[in-house]
Scaffold this motif. Structure first.
Motif, PDB file in Angstrom:
ATOM      1  N   SER A 118       0.826  -1.197   0.000  1.00 48.04           N
ATOM      2  CA  SER A 118       0.000   0.000   0.000  1.00 48.04           C
ATOM      3  C   SER A 118       0.864   1.252   0.000  1.00 48.04           C
ATOM      4  CB  SER A 118      -0.922  -0.012   1.224  1.00 48.04           C
ATOM      5  OG  SER A 118      -1.623  -1.226   1.304  1.00 48.04           O
ATOM      6  N   ARG A 123     -17.601  -1.307  -2.824  1.00 48.98           N
ATOM      7  CA  ARG A 123     -17.866  -0.006  -3.437  1.00 48.98           C
ATOM      8  C   ARG A 123     -19.239   0.529  -2.998  1.00 48.98           C
ATOM      9  NH1 ARG A 123     -14.512   0.923  -8.275  1.00 48.98           N
ATOM     10  NH2 ARG A 123     -12.506   1.267  -7.265  1.00 48.98           N
ATOM     11  N   SER A 127     -10.728   1.121  -3.001  1.00 51.47           N
ATOM     12  CA  SER A 127      -9.684   1.028  -4.029  1.00 51.47           C
ATOM     13  C   SER A 127      -8.631  -0.012  -3.675  1.00 51.47           C
ATOM     14  CB  SER A 127      -9.011   2.385  -4.239  1.00 51.47           C
ATOM     15  OG  SER A 127      -8.370   2.817  -3.049  1.00 51.47           O
ATOM     16  N   HIS A 153     -10.115  -2.944  -5.445  1.00 53.77           N
ATOM     17  CA  HIS A 153     -10.379  -2.780  -6.877  1.00 53.77           C
ATOM     18  C   HIS A 153      -9.151  -2.393  -7.688  1.00 53.77           C
ATOM     19  CE1 HIS A 153     -14.786  -3.308  -7.074  1.00 53.77           C
ATOM     20  NE2 HIS A 153     -14.712  -3.020  -5.789  1.00 53.77           N
ATOM     21  N   THR A 154      -8.055  -2.054  -7.023  1.00 52.60           N
ATOM     22  CA  THR A 154      -6.794  -1.772  -7.712  1.00 52.60           C
ATOM     23  C   THR A 154      -5.652  -2.371  -6.901  1.00 52.60           C
ATOM     24  OG1 THR A 154      -6.477   0.344  -6.559  1.00 52.60           O
ATOM     25  CG2 THR A 154      -7.701   0.418  -8.641  1.00 52.60           C
ATOM     26  N   GLY A 155      -4.459  -2.355  -7.444  1.00 53.55           N
ATOM     27  CA  GLY A 155      -3.288  -2.791  -6.689  1.00 53.55           C
ATOM     28  C   GLY A 155      -3.166  -4.300  -6.558  1.00 53.55           C
ATOM     29  N   ALA A 209      -6.376  -6.622  -6.415  1.00 58.89           N
ATOM     30  CA  ALA A 209      -6.993  -6.743  -7.732  1.00 58.89           C
ATOM     31  C   ALA A 209      -6.173  -7.649  -8.647  1.00 58.89           C
ATOM     32  CB  ALA A 209      -7.158  -5.361  -8.359  1.00 58.89           C
ATOM     33  N   GLU A 210      -4.857  -7.501  -8.609  1.00 58.09           N
ATOM     34  CA  GLU A 210      -3.999  -8.343  -9.442  1.00 58.09           C
ATOM     35  C   GLU A 210      -4.148  -9.814  -9.085  1.00 58.09           C
ATOM     36  OE1 GLU A 210      -0.149  -6.714  -8.850  1.00 58.09           O
ATOM     37  OE2 GLU A 210      -0.577  -4.853  -9.938  1.00 58.09           O
ATOM     38  N   LEU A 226      -8.175  -6.207 -14.879  1.00 58.28           N
ATOM     39  CA  LEU A 226      -7.891  -5.136 -13.921  1.00 58.28           C
ATOM     40  C   LEU A 226      -8.750  -3.909 -14.217  1.00 58.28           C
ATOM     41  CD1 LEU A 226      -4.001  -5.378 -13.706  1.00 58.28           C
ATOM     42  CD2 LEU A 226      -5.641  -5.958 -11.905  1.00 58.28           C
ATOM     43  N   GLU A 227      -8.991  -3.629 -15.475  1.00 61.92           N
ATOM     44  CA  GLU A 227      -9.836  -2.491 -15.825  1.00 61.92           C
ATOM     45  C   GLU A 227     -11.272  -2.705 -15.357  1.00 61.92           C
ATOM     46  OE1 GLU A 227     -11.131   0.239 -19.687  1.00 61.92           O
ATOM     47  OE2 GLU A 227      -9.968  -1.593 -19.976  1.00 61.92           O
ATOM     48  N   ALA A 240     -11.230  -1.898 -11.656  1.00 62.44           N
ATOM     49  CA  ALA A 240     -10.963  -0.490 -11.365  1.00 62.44           C
ATOM     50  C   ALA A 240     -12.141   0.407 -11.724  1.00 62.44           C
ATOM     51  CB  ALA A 240      -9.711  -0.033 -12.112  1.00 62.44           C
ATOM     52  N   THR A 241     -12.905   0.035 -12.736  1.00 59.93           N
ATOM     53  CA  THR A 241     -13.968   0.914 -13.226  1.00 59.93           C
ATOM     54  C   THR A 241     -15.348   0.558 -12.685  1.00 59.93           C
ATOM     55  OG1 THR A 241     -14.215  -0.460 -15.222  1.00 59.93           O
ATOM     56  CG2 THR A 241     -12.737   1.445 -15.352  1.00 59.93           C
TER      57      THR A 241
END
Length: 607
Positions: free
Chosen positions: A17, A160, A247, A250-252, A255-256, A274-275, A278-279
């Motif tokens: 992080s 979210r 986030s 949903h990212t980082g 998410a990976e 990943l998109e 993220a979206t």
């Protein structure tokens, strides 16, 4: 908290992080979570519950540790939303087979003045097409083969959605409400009877190496009841979410790891990207509020089919002759059961044709409420005969309004899963939230968020709620077919009930149970507000359901004469376990009264 745990957390946070938010939010709260000395009792069959009375606030959830987390948040002055987040995070840990941060949710919220609907339903990845669940020869995949695959995983939305609701209605800092789940994940919790039995009944979970190593012994046996299970990976993931918000999932790194698990599934890979993560966007929708008897029942609009189908059933019943002895010897009587089941056939026929994600499918006549218009329900009620069932396949969809596109009827396919939370706080707020990863243990994929530690959270298989077949034999499309970015149709039915004259909230309720959620919640409304039972007695009553074909009665709960009488009217009747997980809180003259389904491990707590 011991020093090694602190060091481990800090090291992991620094590693995964790099853009930490300020921890000052924690200092703004005096909340101190106290680990409770409670655990789910051993369940063997049905356990009679007493119901729970409270004055200022109450929380009902599917596991005592989760209920207690919400109770402590409410006692500290938190809002219903604060408590719901704490409850859901603990459920991710202690009831992973049903819901969690890897899935989706619908939330009905009342702020004392207005009802709001928050949509955290999963979405289909951007690269899918309507043939997602067809093989190379165009044949439909076997349902369970599709479930235990990367192809079934939708973009999760629970976090979210909760973050959106917390920004609007939270009173405690976001980070504070994660403390109960982080503590329990670090220190361990006893494996409940429900988790143990779920593990014993889900062989496919062993096919995931990480899940097998975490939830089973070295001999391959499911962890026994009472085993103290720690989940260090989930503790780290929740700490990141507490610091960074949604986030962090949903990212980082988290998410990976999710995407890697899905795209590299050993049997059937999926295309989640990943998109896509993220979206993802949670949605605020306009709730559906429907007058019924002396009440206004508010529920979730499409992509949920729950409220529309449930209120069609109740509306059709209201159009029929006055109830003929709804209860006989403290059980639903044959006449009422016949009417309820026939109304269910008609409502599910409409559900199968019309209801899907409203961003992709237009409502009949341009307005979903057309399906609940009294004149239309009267037409449907006229199709019901007192002494003869229309039988399997006998109910056809009606015509509630003109359609821009003709839709085919979706073939029947299984639906599973979910957990329900009901909360009323001392600030005049109330919520009903139903969350899910769909099948028991979802897609059978355990993500450790890239931590490399034991444990983590399970990914959903919600895309199997889409129709596997995109069209009928004539090529007419099915409304609930797979499309990129689309939300699969759901049966989740979080429900808030108000007095029509005073506008006062009188109840919050809902249940897990796949498509049967609709029957469970509808019958509970009838029992509470038509038959005058308190929340607990209403939840105790036996279930009867049909999706349009066979009638299923809860095993061992009805006398043989009831089964024989229904068969004499043309119903094909079978008995089976119908393990609902209803939670309900009602407002009474004395204060609040909560009920928890005796078929599961839930309890109600309050003051």
């Amino acid at each position: 908290m011991d020093t090694p745990v602190v060091c481990r957390r800090l090291a992991t946070l620094l590693l995964f992080s790099p853009l930490l938010l300020s921890s000052a939010a924690l200092a703004e709260s005096d909340f101190q979570y106290q680990r409770p000395d409670i655990a789910p009792e051993t369940v063997s069959g049905r356990e009679q519950e007493p119901g729970w009375a409270a004055q200022r606030f109450a929380v009902a959830a599917a596991n005592p540790l989760a209920t207690d987390a919400g109770y402590q948040i409410l006692k500290a002055g938190g809002s219903a939303i604060d408590a719901a987040i704490a409850v859901q995070m603990v459920l991710t840990l202690v009831e992973p087979q049903s819901s969690g941060i890897g899935g989706g949710s619908f939330l009905m919220y009342h702020d004392g003045e207005e009802v709001k609907a928050y949509d955290g339903r999963e979405t289909a990845p951007s690269s899918v097409d309507e043939g997602l669940f067809l093989d190379r020869d165009g044949e439909v995949l076997a349902f369970m083969k599709a479930v235990a695959s990367g192809r079934s995983v939708g973009v999760p939305g629970t976090l979210r959605m909760l973050e959106m609701a917390h920004k609007a209605h939270g009173r405690l800092p976001w980070a504070a409400v994660f403390e109960p789940a982080i503590t329990l994940a670090d220190e361990g919790f006893p494996v409940s009877p429900s988790l143990h039995s779920g593990l014993a009944d889900t062989d496919a979970l062993r096919d995931d190496a990480r899940a097998s190593a975490f939830y089973f012994t070295e001999e391959g046996e499911p962890l026994p009841e009472g085993h103290m299970l720690k989940n260090p990976a989930l503790a780290v993931i929740l700490e990141r979410i507490a610091e960074q918000g949604s986030s962090a999932l949903h990212t980082g790194g988290v998410a990976e790891d999710i995407v890697g698990r899905v795209q590299n599934h050993p049997a059937i890979p999926g295309s989640l990207s990943l998109e896509d993560l993220a979206t993802y966007t949670a949605r605020k929708r306009k709730p559906l509020c429907t007058d019924w008897q002396d009440y206004r029942v508010c529920g979730f609009p499409p992509p949920s089919s729950g409220h529309l189908t449930m209120m069609q059933i109740l509306g059709i019943l209201e159009q029929l002759a006055p109830s003929k002895a709804g209860l006989e010897d403290d059980l639903p009587g044959v006449d009422w059961l016949h009417s309820f089941l026939e109304a269910s056939r008609l409502a599910f026929a409409d559900r199968g044709r019309y209801i899907a994600d409203p961003d992709f499918v237009e409502a009949p006549g341009g307005d979903w409420s057309r399906m609940l218009a009294p004149d239309y329900l009267a037409e449907r009620a006229d199709l019901i005969e007192d002494e003869q069932s229309m039988g399997s396949g006998g109910a056809s969809p009606g015509n509630p309004g003109a359609l821009a596109t003709a839709w085919a009827v979706q073939p029947a396919q299984p639906e599973y899963g979910t957990s329900h939370i009901s909360i009323i706080d001392e600030h005049g707020n109330a919520l009903a939230m139903t969350s899910s990863i769909e099948q028991t243990f979802g897609a059978r994929i355990l993500s450790d968020g890239g931590t490399g530690m034991p444990g983590g959270f399970l990914l959903n298989n919600e895309l199997t709620d889409f129709s596997f077949t995109p069209s009928d034999d004539n090529g007419t499309p099915i409304a609930n077919r797979v499309e990129p970015g689309k939300r699969p149709r759901s049966s989740m039915s979080p429900t808030l009930v108000f007095d029509r004259n005073s506008d006062q909230l009188v109840a919050s309720l809902g249940s897990p149970g796949g498509a049967a959620i609709i029957h469970y919640t509808a019958r509970s409304l009838v029992a509470m507000f038509d038959w005058g039972l308190d929340a607990q007695r209403a939840l105790d009553l036996p279930h009867a359901i049909t999706l349009g074909g066979t009638v299923y009665l809860e095993a061992g709960r009805f006398p043989p004469a009831t089964l024989e009488a229904l068969r004499a009217r043309g119903h094909e009747v079978e008995e089976r376990e119908l393990t609902s997980g209803l939670q309900a809180i009602q407002r009474t003259e004395e204060g609040l009264f909560g009920g928890a389904d005796p078929r599961r491990e839930g309890i109600v707590m309050g003051e």
